[in-house]
Design an enzyme around this catalytic site. Structure first.
Site, PDB file in Angstrom:
ATOM      1  N   ASP A  18       2.241  38.189   8.940  1.00  0.00           N
ATOM      2  CA  ASP A  18       2.234  37.321  10.143  1.00  0.00           C
ATOM      3  C   ASP A  18       3.945  37.291  10.819  1.00  0.00           C
ATOM      4  O   ASP A  18       4.489  36.223  11.004  1.00  0.00           O
ATOM      5  CB  ASP A  18       2.215  35.690  10.020  1.00  0.00           C
ATOM      6  CG  ASP A  18       0.557  35.480   9.485  1.00  0.00           C
ATOM      7  OD1 ASP A  18      -0.091  36.528   9.597  1.00  0.00           O
ATOM      8  OD2 ASP A  18       0.294  34.377   9.428  1.00  0.00           O
ATOM      9  N   LYS A 116      -6.572  37.044  11.983  1.00  0.00           N
ATOM     10  CA  LYS A 116      -7.156  35.850  11.419  1.00  0.00           C
ATOM     11  C   LYS A 116      -6.959  34.418  11.964  1.00  0.00           C
ATOM     12  O   LYS A 116      -5.875  34.480  12.821  1.00  0.00           O
ATOM     13  CB  LYS A 116      -6.693  35.873   9.715  1.00  0.00           C
ATOM     14  CG  LYS A 116      -4.955  35.453   9.909  1.00  0.00           C
ATOM     15  CD  LYS A 116      -4.582  35.671   8.349  1.00  0.00           C
ATOM     16  CE  LYS A 116      -3.116  35.323   8.246  1.00  0.00           C
ATOM     17  NZ  LYS A 116      -2.709  34.112   9.084  1.00  0.00           N
ATOM     18  N   CYS A 162       0.841  31.212   4.557  1.00  0.00           N
ATOM     19  CA  CYS A 162      -0.122  32.417   4.593  1.00  0.00           C
ATOM     20  C   CYS A 162       0.257  33.449   3.317  1.00  0.00           C
ATOM     21  O   CYS A 162      -0.513  33.668   2.913  1.00  0.00           O
ATOM     22  CB  CYS A 162       0.126  32.846   5.821  1.00  0.00           C
ATOM     23  SG  CYS A 162      -0.765  31.900   6.997  1.00  0.00           S
TER      24      CYS A 162
HETATM   25  C1  VGL Z   1       0.887  30.031   8.872  1.00  0.00           C
HETATM   26  C2  VGL Z   1       0.845  27.868   9.419  1.00  0.00           C
HETATM   27  C3  VGL Z   1       0.057  27.853  10.341  1.00  0.00           C
HETATM   28  C4  VGL Z   1       1.814  31.261   8.027  1.00  0.00           C
HETATM   29  C5  VGL Z   1      -0.101  30.173  10.053  1.00  0.00           C
HETATM   30  O1  VGL Z   1       1.742  32.175   8.640  1.00  0.00           O
HETATM   31  O2  VGL Z   1       2.405  30.976   7.089  1.00  0.00           O
HETATM   32  N1  VGL Z   1       1.569  28.556   8.612  1.00  0.00           N
HETATM   33  N2  VGL Z   1      -0.371  29.144  10.445  1.00  0.00           N
END
Ligand code: VGL
Ligand code: ZN
Length: 214
Positions: A18, A116, A162
């Protein structure tokens, strides 16, 4: 004497979690210093023949957004069918600038981009399973097709969400998991960062540094 470096071989997979605009400074769910890890990630990536990147990819009105729950604010928690859910500001909405990878992330040889969190009712922190801990994302099947895949090196955002759940699930699936600590950055709400390191250590995730590789 200099410490021996870890040798990266064909069975090693770099999993980049991410690294998207919304998790970097200026983004909707900015992780403090989130962009500082990008150059170091670019630096280690060429060591790996296999690189997978994940992309948080939510439809508008996703149930992890506080805005989908009247009266709730970001960082409140609620109970959903599958358990606790932290509510977030709207982030990484499909097709928006915020959902794009940061422009400085440069891993040309990345082989798989795995999206995702695209089911409206369920969040997906881990690269392997959605937050019900059952629904697969497909990554495990992909990796199984690499006969030799045995060690996962995990980097990215955010350490305590994540990245954490990707590491835990990697262990559950039987991989040796290495968290490259200085190539990750955490959000840290209510002690979540300390708790994350604790639970990773408990299941045998090895916490290493970039200098263990380069
Ligand atoms: C994430 C919160 C919500 C992350 C993704 O990538 O850690 N955290 N969505
Ligand atoms: Zn998300």
């Amino acid at each position: 004497m200099a410490k021996k470096k870890l040798d990266i071989t064909d069975g090693d997979v770099l999993v980049v979690i991410d690294v998207q605009n919304d998790f970097c400074p200026g983004g909707a769910l900015a992780v403090p210093g989130g962009d500082r890890i990008i150059r170091p990630i670019n630096r280690v990536a060429p060591l790996f023949d296999h690189v997978v990147m994940t992309q948080d990819w939510h439809p508008p009105g996703h149930h992890s957004f506080a805005s989908s729950h009247p009266g709730k604010s970001p960082y409140d928690t609620i109970e959903l069918a599958y358990g606790h859910q932290v509510l977030w500001p709207d982030h990484c909405v499909q097709g928006t600038k915020g959902a794009e990878f940061h422009k400085d992330l440069a891993i040309k040889h990345c082989q798989l981009i795995l999206r995702k969190g695209f089911r409206r009712e369920i969040d997906s922190y881990s690269a392997f399973f959605e937050n019900d801990h059952k629904t697969p994302t497909g990554l495990s099947g992909y990796l199984q097709d690499f006969d030799e895949a045995s060690r996962l090196f995990v980097v990215g955002l955010a350490t305590d969400f994540c990245v954490l759940y990707s590491c835990l699930d990697g262990r559950k699936l039987g991989y040796h998991v290495f968290l490259i600590d200085d190539l990750c950055q955490g959000i840290n709400i209510k002690g979540s960062l300390d708790a994350a390191y604790q639970s990773m250590k408990e299941v045998g995730v090895r916490i290493i540094k970039e200098s263990d590789l380069l």
